[in-house]
Enzyme design. Structure first.
Site, short mmCIF file in Angstrom:
data_model
loop_
_atom_site.label_atom_id
_atom_site.label_comp_id
_atom_site.label_asym_id
_atom_site.label_seq_id
_atom_site.Cartn_x
_atom_site.Cartn_y
_atom_site.Cartn_z
N HIS A 95 -20.35 -10.50 56.73
CA HIS A 95 -19.48 -11.17 57.71
C HIS A 95 -18.02 -10.74 57.48
CE1 HIS A 95 -17.30 -14.32 59.87
NE2 HIS A 95 -16.73 -14.68 58.74
N ASP A 148 1.36 10.20 75.59
CA ASP A 148 0.08 9.93 74.90
C ASP A 148 0.40 9.73 73.42
OD1 ASP A 148 -2.69 10.02 73.91
OD2 ASP A 148 -3.16 10.77 75.90
N TRP A 169 -17.12 -9.52 49.64
CA TRP A 169 -16.51 -8.32 50.24
C TRP A 169 -15.59 -7.61 49.26
CZ3 TRP A 169 -11.40 -7.02 52.10
CH2 TRP A 169 -10.41 -7.94 51.73
N SER A 212 -10.88 6.95 58.55
CA SER A 212 -10.58 6.56 59.93
C SER A 212 -9.24 5.83 60.01
CB SER A 212 -11.71 5.68 60.46
OG SER A 212 -11.27 4.92 61.55
N SER A 213 -9.04 4.86 59.11
CA SER A 213 -7.80 4.09 59.14
C SER A 213 -6.58 4.95 58.84
CB SER A 213 -7.84 2.96 58.11
OG SER A 213 -8.78 2.01 58.48
N HIS A 255 -4.27 -7.12 49.02
CA HIS A 255 -3.21 -7.96 49.55
C HIS A 255 -2.47 -7.32 50.72
CE1 HIS A 255 -1.33 -11.75 49.77
NE2 HIS A 255 -0.22 -11.10 50.05
N GLU A 292 -3.73 -5.24 52.57
CA GLU A 292 -4.77 -5.18 53.61
C GLU A 292 -4.75 -6.44 54.49
OE1 GLU A 292 -6.95 -3.16 54.88
OE2 GLU A 292 -8.10 -4.64 56.02
N TYR A 336 -2.25 -8.14 55.14
CA TYR A 336 -1.04 -8.04 55.99
C TYR A 336 -1.23 -7.01 57.08
CZ TYR A 336 1.29 -11.16 52.77
OH TYR A 336 1.63 -12.25 52.02
N SER A 347 5.48 -11.94 68.96
CA SER A 347 6.89 -11.74 69.28
C SER A 347 7.07 -11.08 70.63
CB SER A 347 7.56 -10.88 68.21
OG SER A 347 7.33 -11.42 66.94
N HIS A 402 -2.01 -12.64 42.36
CA HIS A 402 -2.18 -14.06 42.64
C HIS A 402 -3.61 -14.35 43.11
CE1 HIS A 402 -0.52 -13.15 46.91
NE2 HIS A 402 -1.81 -13.12 46.94
N HIS A 403 -4.39 -13.29 43.38
CA HIS A 403 -5.81 -13.47 43.69
C HIS A 403 -6.64 -13.64 42.42
CE1 HIS A 403 -5.40 -12.37 48.00
NE2 HIS A 403 -4.41 -11.64 47.54
N THR A 448 8.52 -15.02 55.99
CA THR A 448 7.57 -15.61 56.92
C THR A 448 8.18 -16.82 57.61
OG1 THR A 448 5.89 -14.94 55.32
CG2 THR A 448 5.15 -16.27 57.17
N LYS A 494 10.34 -15.82 60.40
CA LYS A 494 9.58 -15.50 61.62
C LYS A 494 9.21 -16.76 62.38
CE LYS A 494 7.75 -10.99 60.78
NZ LYS A 494 8.05 -10.52 62.12
N ARG A 524 -17.21 -21.61 46.89
CA ARG A 524 -17.53 -20.73 48.01
C ARG A 524 -18.74 -19.86 47.64
NH1 ARG A 524 -12.84 -16.07 47.71
NH2 ARG A 524 -13.82 -15.40 49.63
#
Lengths: 538, 287
Positions: free
Chosen positions: A81, A110, A146, A173-174, A257, A259, A261, A272, A306-307, A332, A335, A454
């Site tokens: 998932h 283009d 994941w 690809s990315s 991390h 990622e 973002y 915005s 921090h993870h 943040t 924003k 979890r």
């Protein structure tokens, strides 16, 4: 403004300018709009694939005890998932928006590298196909989460090398997509489109592109080491050979991390872009938005651990990563303040894109606050690996990234198709989604604080009530998304039958170049660059 | 910034889907091979063939388009940006393995040896382990081995690669000064030195495996040594192949002083590979 709509003169080569016929059109296309459509439709399909997996998870957790699936498959579902939603749905959807909108927003004919653009889309399909194929393999799909932490992930069956190579394909690809977007933004702008006049969506993608190029190779390196540890006797993550499994976590989160973002910065960009149009005011604090985005991107590289507060880091590490993480709240906050200030005393109307955007501002802020709670290392020991973290990141992804993707769909579908979507069903979709997403995820905060871990298929009896409520919210949310599918198909096929104007939304042409083009947009646009650009967004 | 007027936008591209299919078949083949499935090898060959055909076809198409003047200044800028960002992604890829080397040498191996707050870890897990470098860990994974010295073949290879950087630049000067002879000679030398480097590295690996007991399985030292030098060697091969294509095109009379992106890209890549080697020589071999 409409006077600057490009004349579509074909002067510099004699190639056939229309699309190829039939299915071949989509396979060999180099047109940014075709490729954008492919990305968006693929992302939508994967949204439902990943969503179905979430439904399986919520069905199993509806009641304590084992109901439908075995624990191994349940863990495969949580893992797949996440991977499908991150790499198959959210990221490709934003790349699709980038493909469609960036050339039109900056007045380019283009993307800068059209052939590579085609390849990055098909590599994405290849990567996701390879990932999905693991569901049918001996030993099942990856089930270790994941994050693919060793040593657990090394116990994956036949699926293991396929999962690793799918990460490689998705990474290539990315990177290709990101290089293309950066080259387009830096090299293809209309002469009048200076950097500090670019729409915020373009800015956020410029920065996101940089993040992607910096981090995807890091993830590729990490999974390559997993592969060699499993098949070629290396000891990177094995303490007996002098390695360290915690090293994998550091490398993964150095990727992971930024990622997350990658999924949120373009979200900020779309918000915005939409909010000023429906507030009928310029964006408040344009340049501070740009700098805040850049600050968030910079900070994303120096906060990864921090993870891993509970992994056993030295105290200095805990403290450093705690304070560094708290810093993210500042840009943040800038924003959120700016979006709110943009709406302040605006002549607001509440069409579906605006509704989703407002819900995003509120619910993303809520997800941000729980993030701030978890940045505090000592209390994170309670939250770590519980449903509290699940609630946190789903608040920042579902009613944030996904809601803004919905908003973007409603906002630009009339421009893309030339048809108006059904506003009534759109608003129904909005209210059902917003109410159910809170029923789905809010109780998970309570579950997490009470200690529910979890990634488990069964739980102690005291978690039963909130889980059932959460599952009910999940089923309503899942079913509500079928409305969106219906609206997309309906709009493509004619929608309400109402002919939309070029600007679609009142005075939108003051906010972005794309609204100066005809609706539906012609196959080729801005073959000559526009000379005047709208500046209402600045 | 370019004027977009004549920016070349290709319509309909057939090579990307061939390349994608080739890459996917090849990687699925490797995965099957690792899983012990007999179909793996065939898939690797089929995929690799498709991938090579794609590279040949795509590059041939690009060079014809370039030589017939279809790329204006703006297209050139896009290509240059593309190459620079690609090299940046490669830098990040190598950074992972350099970072791994740094982490294990400075953090995880000392921790296993009981440094700092980890004394208890050492006492409980491997009380006899002393943190040194090189090491194959407390489990002595892979058995006794001899670490690779810096002053034999590796030093020679450093000189070879540095010289090849000079010959590459010399060839570039030849191209800019319209001295076709100097261009070809310079490229020949660069490609030759590149493959010589790879040959010496092959000899070094052979010695490591047959005489020194040093293998990919020799604990964290063997892992980081072969991963770093192996990926670098692979990049030298790729760079030398790219330079060979540029050499072939130079023979055919391609490239002008104002239009030679392929040469520039190859040269940038080569210098990047060169710099990575210097990092390797210092951090893997010397320190």
């Amino acid at each position: 403004m409409s006077a600057v709509v490009a004349e579509h003169d074909h002067h510099h080569d004699d190639h056939d300018h229309g699309p190829a016929k039939g299915i071949l059109r989509w396979i060999i296309t180099t047109n940014h709009k075709d490729i954008g459509t492919l990305y968006l439709l693929f992302a939508l399909a994967m949204f439902f694939v990943g969503g179905s997996m979430a439904m399986i998870i919520r069905a199993e957790l509806f009641e304590p005890g084992m109901q439908f699936v075995d624990p191994q498959f349940f863990n495969s579902m949580t893992t797949m998932h996440a991977l499908v939603m991150v790499f198959g749905a959210v990221m490709p959807a934003f790349v699709g928006l980038a493909n469609w909108m960036i050339p039109m927003m900056i007045g380019a004919p283009d993307m800068a590298l059209p052939r590579m653009n085609n390849m990055s889309f098909w590599l994405l399909v290849a990567g996701v196909l390879m990932l999905a194929s693991t569901l049918f393999m001996e030993g099942g799909a990856p089930a270790g989460g994941w994050t693919l932490y060793p040593p657990l992930v090394l116990q994956t069956g036949k699926a293991f090398p396929f999962a690793v190579f799918s990460v490689h394909l998705l990474g290539i690809s990315s990177i290709m997509g990101a290089i293309n977007i950066i080259a387009t933004i830096l090299n293809m702008r209309a002469p009048a489109m200076t950097l500090m006049k670019m729409p915020l969506f373009v800015w956020t993608w410029l920065i996101t592109g940089f993040l992607l190029i910096a981090i995807m190779p890091v993830f590729a390196g990490a999974v390559t080491m997993l592969l060699t540890d499993k098949f070629f006797h290396t000891s990177f993550f094995d303490a007996a050979g002098g390695g360290d499994p915690v090293l994998y976590q550091h490398i993964f989160w150095f990727f992971g991390h930024p990622e997350v973002y990658v999924m949120i910065l373009p979200t900020f960009g779309v918000a915005s872009t939409i909010i000023p149009v429906f507030a009928r005011k310029p964006l408040f604090g344009y340049s501070s938005m740009v700098y805040a985005t850049a600050s968030i991107a910079f900070l994303s590289f120096i906060v990864w651990a921090h993870h891993m507060f509970t992994v056993g880091m030295p105290l200095a590490g805990e403290l450093y990563f705690m304070y560094a993480t708290m810093l993210i709240a500042i840009p943040t906050g800038v924003k959120v303040f700016n979006w709110t200030a943009t709406m302040w005393k605006g002549s607001m109307t509440f069409e579906t894109p605006m509704l989703f955007s407002i819900a995003f501002v509120v619910l993303f802020t809520l997800g941000g606050f729980t993030g701030l709670m978890m940045s505090i290392a000592p209390v994170d020991f309670q939250y770590h690996d519980t449903y509290f973290i699940v609630a946190h990141f789903h608040y920042t992804l579902v009613p944030a990234s996904i809601f803004i993707l919905m908003a973007a769909g409603y906002y630009w579908l009339p421009k893309w198709t030339g048809h108006m979507y059904n506003e009534k069903i759109g608003q129904l979709h909005f209210w059902l989604s917003t109410i159910s997403v809170n029923i789905l995820f809010f109780p998970q905060h309570f579950l997490g604080l009470a200690g529910m871990p979890r990634r488990i298929p069964d739980y102690a009896i005291q978690f039963a009530d909130w889980n059932m409520i959460s599952s009910i919210g999940g089923f309503i949310f899942g079913a509500s998304q079928l409305l969106f599918l219906y609206i997309v198909i309906d709009t493509i096929r004619g929608g309400t039958g109402e002919k939309v104007t070029d600007e679609v939304w009142e005075d939108a042409h003051k906010h972005g170049l794309e609204w100066t083009l005809p609706s539906p947009v012609p196959y080729h646009t801005f073959t000559t660059p526009p000379t005047v650009i709208p500046t209402e967004h600045i | 910034m370019s004027t977009n007027d004549a920016y070349y936008i290709p319509h309909k591209a057939t090579w990307p889907i061939v390349g994608t299919a080739g890459l996917m078949i090849m990687l699925a083949g490797v995965a099957n091979f690792l899983n012990g499935s007999p179909i793996g090898t065939t898939m690797i060959y089929v995929g690799l063939l498709m991938f090579i055909v794609m590279l040949g076809g795509w590059f041939a198409l690009q060079s014809v388009e370039s030589e017939t003047g279809m790329y204006n200044h703006g297209v050139g800028i896009s290509y240059r940006m593309g190459m620079m960002w690609f090299i940046f992604s490669e830098i990040m890829f190598f950074a992972v393995f350099f970072g791994t080397l740094w982490y294990t040498r400075n953090l995880s191996v000392p921790w296993l040896g009981g440094e700092g707050a980890k004394a208890a870890t050492q006492q409980i897990l491997w009380p006899a382990f002393e943190a040194t470098w090189p090491t194959n860990g407390p489990g002595k994974v892979g058995g006794e081995f001899e670490p690779m010295g810096a002053w034999g073949l590796p030093f020679l290879n450093t000189l070879i690669l540095l010289t090849s950087g000079v010959t590459c630049t010399w060839a570039h000067h030849g191209l800019l000064a319209k001295k076709r002879d100097q261009l070809i000679k310079g490229l020949l030398a660069t490609v030759g030195l590149g493959f010589l480097f790879v040959a010496f590295q092959a000899i070094e690996y052979h010695e490591a495996y047959t005489e020194m007991g040093l293998t990919l399985g020799s604990g964290i030292y063997g892992s980081t040594f072969f991963m770093l030098t192996g990926f670098h060697g692979f990049h030298v091969c790729v760079g030398a192949i790219i330079l060979s294509v540029v050499l072939f095109r130079s023979w055919k009379g391609h490239f002008q002083p104002e239009n030679h992106f392929a040469f520039e890209a190859a040269a940038w890549y080569w210098h990047f590979v060169d710099v990575v080697w210097l990092g390797l020589f210092i951090f893997v071999y010397l320190m």
